[in-house]
Design a protein around this motif. Structure first.
Motif, PDB file in Angstrom:
ATOM      1  N   GLU A  55       0.918  -1.371  -0.183  1.00 55.40           N
ATOM      2  CA  GLU A  55       0.194  -0.032   0.073  1.00 55.40           C
ATOM      3  C   GLU A  55       0.764   1.301  -0.114  1.00 55.40           C
ATOM      4  OE1 GLU A  55      -2.850  -0.116   3.294  1.00 55.40           O
ATOM      5  OE2 GLU A  55      -3.496  -2.143   2.763  1.00 55.40           O
ATOM      6  N   HIS A  56       2.144   1.199  -0.206  1.00 52.26           N
ATOM      7  CA  HIS A  56       3.148   2.308  -0.063  1.00 52.26           C
ATOM      8  C   HIS A  56       4.010   2.284  -1.333  1.00 52.26           C
ATOM      9  CE1 HIS A  56       1.252   3.225   3.759  1.00 52.26           C
ATOM     10  NE2 HIS A  56       1.495   1.917   4.170  1.00 52.26           N
ATOM     11  N   PRO A  57       3.497   2.321  -2.477  1.00 55.39           N
ATOM     12  CA  PRO A  57       4.448   2.361  -3.625  1.00 55.39           C
ATOM     13  C   PRO A  57       5.488   3.144  -3.696  1.00 55.39           C
ATOM     14  CG  PRO A  57       2.345   3.094  -4.139  1.00 55.39           C
ATOM     15  CD  PRO A  57       2.195   2.496  -2.796  1.00 55.39           C
ATOM     16  N   LYS A  58       5.425   4.260  -3.113  1.00 55.99           N
ATOM     17  CA  LYS A  58       6.401   5.331  -3.091  1.00 55.99           C
ATOM     18  C   LYS A  58       7.453   5.012  -2.091  1.00 55.99           C
ATOM     19  CE  LYS A  58       3.692   9.157  -4.859  1.00 55.99           C
ATOM     20  NZ  LYS A  58       2.917  10.613  -4.422  1.00 55.99           N
ATOM     21  N   LEU A  59       7.194   4.409  -1.170  1.00 55.84           N
ATOM     22  CA  LEU A  59       8.181   4.104  -0.228  1.00 55.84           C
ATOM     23  C   LEU A  59       9.051   3.112  -0.516  1.00 55.84           C
ATOM     24  CD1 LEU A  59       9.208   4.634   2.761  1.00 55.84           C
ATOM     25  CD2 LEU A  59       7.653   3.114   3.493  1.00 55.84           C
ATOM     26  N   ASN A  60       8.208   2.054  -1.337  1.00 51.73           N
ATOM     27  CA  ASN A  60       9.107   0.948  -2.008  1.00 51.73           C
ATOM     28  C   ASN A  60      10.089   1.499  -2.973  1.00 51.73           C
ATOM     29  OD1 ASN A  60       7.266  -0.801  -0.679  1.00 51.73           O
ATOM     30  ND2 ASN A  60       5.850  -0.835  -2.440  1.00 51.73           N
ATOM     31  N   ILE A  61       9.585   2.338  -3.915  1.00 55.09           N
ATOM     32  CA  ILE A  61      10.502   2.949  -4.910  1.00 55.09           C
ATOM     33  C   ILE A  61      11.699   3.679  -4.201  1.00 55.09           C
ATOM     34  CG2 ILE A  61      10.640   4.643  -6.627  1.00 55.09           C
ATOM     35  CD1 ILE A  61       7.937   4.047  -7.549  1.00 55.09           C
ATOM     36  N   LEU A  62      11.354   4.433  -3.197  1.00 51.24           N
ATOM     37  CA  LEU A  62      12.578   5.281  -2.393  1.00 51.24           C
ATOM     38  C   LEU A  62      13.665   4.266  -1.799  1.00 51.24           C
ATOM     39  CD1 LEU A  62      13.534   7.779  -1.517  1.00 51.24           C
ATOM     40  CD2 LEU A  62      12.056   7.591   0.504  1.00 51.24           C
ATOM     41  N   GLN A  63      13.009   3.053  -1.275  1.00 47.31           N
ATOM     42  CA  GLN A  63      13.994   2.057  -0.655  1.00 47.31           C
ATOM     43  C   GLN A  63      14.619   1.361  -1.740  1.00 47.31           C
ATOM     44  OE1 GLN A  63      12.376  -0.630   2.138  1.00 47.31           O
ATOM     45  NE2 GLN A  63      14.175  -1.371   2.657  1.00 47.31           N
ATOM     46  N   TYR A  64      14.030   0.987  -2.688  1.00 47.81           N
ATOM     47  CA  TYR A  64      14.701   0.214  -4.022  1.00 47.81           C
ATOM     48  C   TYR A  64      15.894   1.019  -4.605  1.00 47.81           C
ATOM     49  CZ  TYR A  64      16.039  -1.729  -8.424  1.00 47.81           C
ATOM     50  OH  TYR A  64      16.719  -2.030  -9.473  1.00 47.81           O
ATOM     51  N   GLU A  65      15.707   2.187  -4.871  1.00 45.55           N
ATOM     52  CA  GLU A  65      16.506   3.119  -5.366  1.00 45.55           C
ATOM     53  C   GLU A  65      17.740   3.513  -4.451  1.00 45.55           C
ATOM     54  OE1 GLU A  65      17.009   4.001  -8.381  1.00 45.55           O
ATOM     55  OE2 GLU A  65      14.823   3.119  -9.262  1.00 45.55           O
ATOM     56  N   ALA A  66      17.278   3.737  -3.081  1.00 42.84           N
ATOM     57  CA  ALA A  66      18.480   3.840  -2.081  1.00 42.84           C
ATOM     58  C   ALA A  66      19.385   2.727  -2.046  1.00 42.84           C
ATOM     59  CB  ALA A  66      17.823   4.214  -0.758  1.00 42.84           C
ATOM     60  N   GLU A  67      18.714   1.658  -2.035  1.00 46.87           N
ATOM     61  CA  GLU A  67      19.598   0.351  -1.871  1.00 46.87           C
ATOM     62  C   GLU A  67      20.358  -0.035  -3.093  1.00 46.87           C
ATOM     63  OE1 GLU A  67      20.168  -1.957   0.144  1.00 46.87           O
ATOM     64  OE2 GLU A  67      18.141  -2.246   1.465  1.00 46.87           O
ATOM     65  N   ARG A  68      19.840   0.542  -4.222  1.00 40.08           N
ATOM     66  CA  ARG A  68      20.762   0.391  -5.453  1.00 40.08           C
ATOM     67  C   ARG A  68      21.929   1.263  -5.608  1.00 40.08           C
ATOM     68  NH1 ARG A  68      20.951   2.462 -10.719  1.00 40.08           N
ATOM     69  NH2 ARG A  68      19.278   3.974 -10.122  1.00 40.08           N
ATOM     70  N   VAL A  69      21.390   2.364  -5.139  1.00 29.75           N
ATOM     71  CA  VAL A  69      22.918   3.609  -5.092  1.00 29.75           C
ATOM     72  C   VAL A  69      23.761   3.042  -4.178  1.00 29.75           C
ATOM     73  CG1 VAL A  69      23.374   5.819  -4.560  1.00 29.75           C
ATOM     74  CG2 VAL A  69      21.225   5.235  -5.986  1.00 29.75           C
ATOM     75  N   HIS A  70      23.454   2.706  -2.997  1.00 27.98           N
ATOM     76  CA  HIS A  70      24.332   2.202  -1.775  1.00 27.98           C
ATOM     77  C   HIS A  70      25.223   1.178  -2.285  1.00 27.98           C
ATOM     78  CE1 HIS A  70      25.361   0.074   1.947  1.00 27.98           C
ATOM     79  NE2 HIS A  70      25.453   1.193   2.424  1.00 27.98           N
ATOM     80  N   SER A  71      24.595   0.065  -2.883  1.00 26.48           N
ATOM     81  CA  SER A  71      25.302  -1.178  -3.813  1.00 26.48           C
ATOM     82  C   SER A  71      26.284  -0.732  -4.522  1.00 26.48           C
ATOM     83  CB  SER A  71      24.285  -2.166  -4.171  1.00 26.48           C
ATOM     84  OG  SER A  71      25.113  -3.292  -4.644  1.00 26.48           O
ATOM     85  N   ASP A  72      25.883   0.441  -5.559  1.00 23.92           N
ATOM     86  CA  ASP A  72      26.859   0.729  -6.399  1.00 23.92           C
ATOM     87  C   ASP A  72      28.082   1.507  -5.766  1.00 23.92           C
ATOM     88  OD1 ASP A  72      25.180   0.172  -8.620  1.00 23.92           O
ATOM     89  OD2 ASP A  72      24.246   2.222  -8.868  1.00 23.92           O
ATOM     90  N   LEU A  73      27.821   2.255  -4.694  1.00 24.32           N
ATOM     91  CA  LEU A  73      28.952   2.815  -3.936  1.00 24.32           C
ATOM     92  C   LEU A  73      29.671   1.888  -3.146  1.00 24.32           C
ATOM     93  CD1 LEU A  73      26.904   5.823  -2.349  1.00 24.32           C
ATOM     94  CD2 LEU A  73      28.410   5.659  -4.099  1.00 24.32           C
ATOM     95  N   VAL A  74      29.239   0.759  -2.680  1.00 23.48           N
ATOM     96  CA  VAL A  74      30.080  -0.260  -2.324  1.00 23.48           C
ATOM     97  C   VAL A  74      30.967  -0.863  -3.394  1.00 23.48           C
ATOM     98  CG1 VAL A  74      29.946  -2.514  -1.231  1.00 23.48           C
ATOM     99  CG2 VAL A  74      28.384  -0.962  -0.302  1.00 23.48           C
ATOM    100  N   GLN A  75      30.414  -0.964  -4.413  1.00 23.62           N
ATOM    101  CA  GLN A  75      31.268  -1.602  -5.691  1.00 23.62           C
ATOM    102  C   GLN A  75      32.187  -0.757  -5.868  1.00 23.62           C
ATOM    103  OE1 GLN A  75      28.317  -2.357  -8.561  1.00 23.62           O
ATOM    104  NE2 GLN A  75      27.225  -3.879  -7.322  1.00 23.62           N
ATOM    105  N   LEU A  76      31.990   0.730  -5.915  1.00 22.91           N
ATOM    106  CA  LEU A  76      33.092   1.534  -6.479  1.00 22.91           C
ATOM    107  C   LEU A  76      34.245   1.520  -5.268  1.00 22.91           C
ATOM    108  CD1 LEU A  76      30.863   4.561  -7.557  1.00 22.91           C
ATOM    109  CD2 LEU A  76      32.534   3.232  -9.075  1.00 22.91           C
ATOM    110  N   LEU A  77      33.780   1.723  -4.197  1.00 23.64           N
ATOM    111  CA  LEU A  77      34.920   1.453  -3.085  1.00 23.64           C
ATOM    112  C   LEU A  77      35.700   0.017  -3.227  1.00 23.64           C
ATOM    113  CD1 LEU A  77      33.278   2.711   0.360  1.00 23.64           C
ATOM    114  CD2 LEU A  77      35.193   3.811  -1.081  1.00 23.64           C
ATOM    115  N   GLY A  78      34.974  -0.738  -3.533  1.00 31.11           N
ATOM    116  CA  GLY A  78      35.591  -2.265  -3.813  1.00 31.11           C
ATOM    117  C   GLY A  78      36.714  -2.282  -4.963  1.00 31.11           C
TER     118      GLY A  78
END
Length: 239
Positions: A55-78
């Motif tokens: 029932e909270h699609p905008k919150l889902n999108i926000l979390q997904y995009e934040a997770e994706r960017v966080h993962s990208d940053l982890v990869q860049l540091l690696g």
């Protein structure tokens, strides 16, 4: 007058220019930590919301995009640490079933929010020797990718095959295109930033797997579409 100006110029101190790669790495590290705090806050917000996650699609999108960017940053540091030869695998014994449950728990709210069914297929007594933090980064990236492309189902699995520990993530999407279904050293090529697709995630995953070695064998990743769900299958093979 000209002599004084000349003398002043000679006394002027030159600005020391820092190593740009270190500046970028430091900034990426700070951004990663900030996103980690943001994701933690999003988890708290979910707990405060009334109703089901769907029932909270905008919150889902926000979390997904934040997770994706966080993962990208982890990869860049690696990748940066790989280039500086400051990244190595410190393997310990882990119960694979417990490890996979921990990785899935981090994404459970997001999976529920998108209405994705999920399961873990692994022997609870199975053990493996690997660097949990590094492999968790690989699984997080692969799960984010699977969430993006799956239709409705995900499966995390672990099995022993020919002396290897194989950790897999399957989805019921359209599968990997032929151009991506490569294995082993082919995925260790450095990303090409001149094109639109760098495959940074695959390079990072392959490099992390390669850091794990035992008895002359090194870890690798494999991509194929031969799973039971009919979509793509991402596998980490650890010796």
């Amino acid at each position: 007058m000209s002599d004084q100006s000349h003398s002043g110029a000679n006394n002027r101190r030159e600005i020391e220019v820092p190593d740009f790669s270190m500046v970028i790495a430091s900034a990426v590290h700070d951004m990663k930590n900030s996103l980690g705090m943001l994701l933690s806050t999003l988890d708290d917000l979910r707990k405060e919301q009334q109703g089901s996650p769907e029932e909270h699609p905008k919150l889902n999108i926000l979390q997904y995009e934040a997770e994706r960017v966080h993962s990208d940053l982890v990869q860049l540091l690696g990748v940066y640490r790989l280039g500086e030869q400051r990244l190595s695998a410190h393997s310990d014994e882990h119960y694979v079933g417990d490890f996979l449950n921990e990785q899935l728990a981090r994404h459970q709210a997001l999976l529920d929010g998108y209405g994705i069914d999920y399961e873990i297929v692994a022997d609870d007594s199975a053990v493996g020797f690997f660097d949990a933090e590094l492999i968790a980064g690989v699984i997080t990236s692969s799960l984010n990718n699977a969430i993006r492309y799956t239709r409705s189902r995900l499966r995390l699995g672990a099995r022993e095959q020919d002396g290897w520990l194989v950790i897999s993530i399957e989805d019921d999407g359209n599968g990997y295109p032929q151009s991506m279904r490569e294995t082993g050293e082919a995925l260790l090529r450095a990303p090409d930033f001149s094109t639109g697709s760098t495959s940074l995630g695959l390079y990072f995953a392959s490099a992390i797997a390669n850091l794990h070695h035992n008895g002359g064998r090194r870890g690798q990743i494999r991509l194929h579409n031969d799973g039971e769900l009919g979509g793509g299958v991402f596998e980490v093979w650890l010796p």
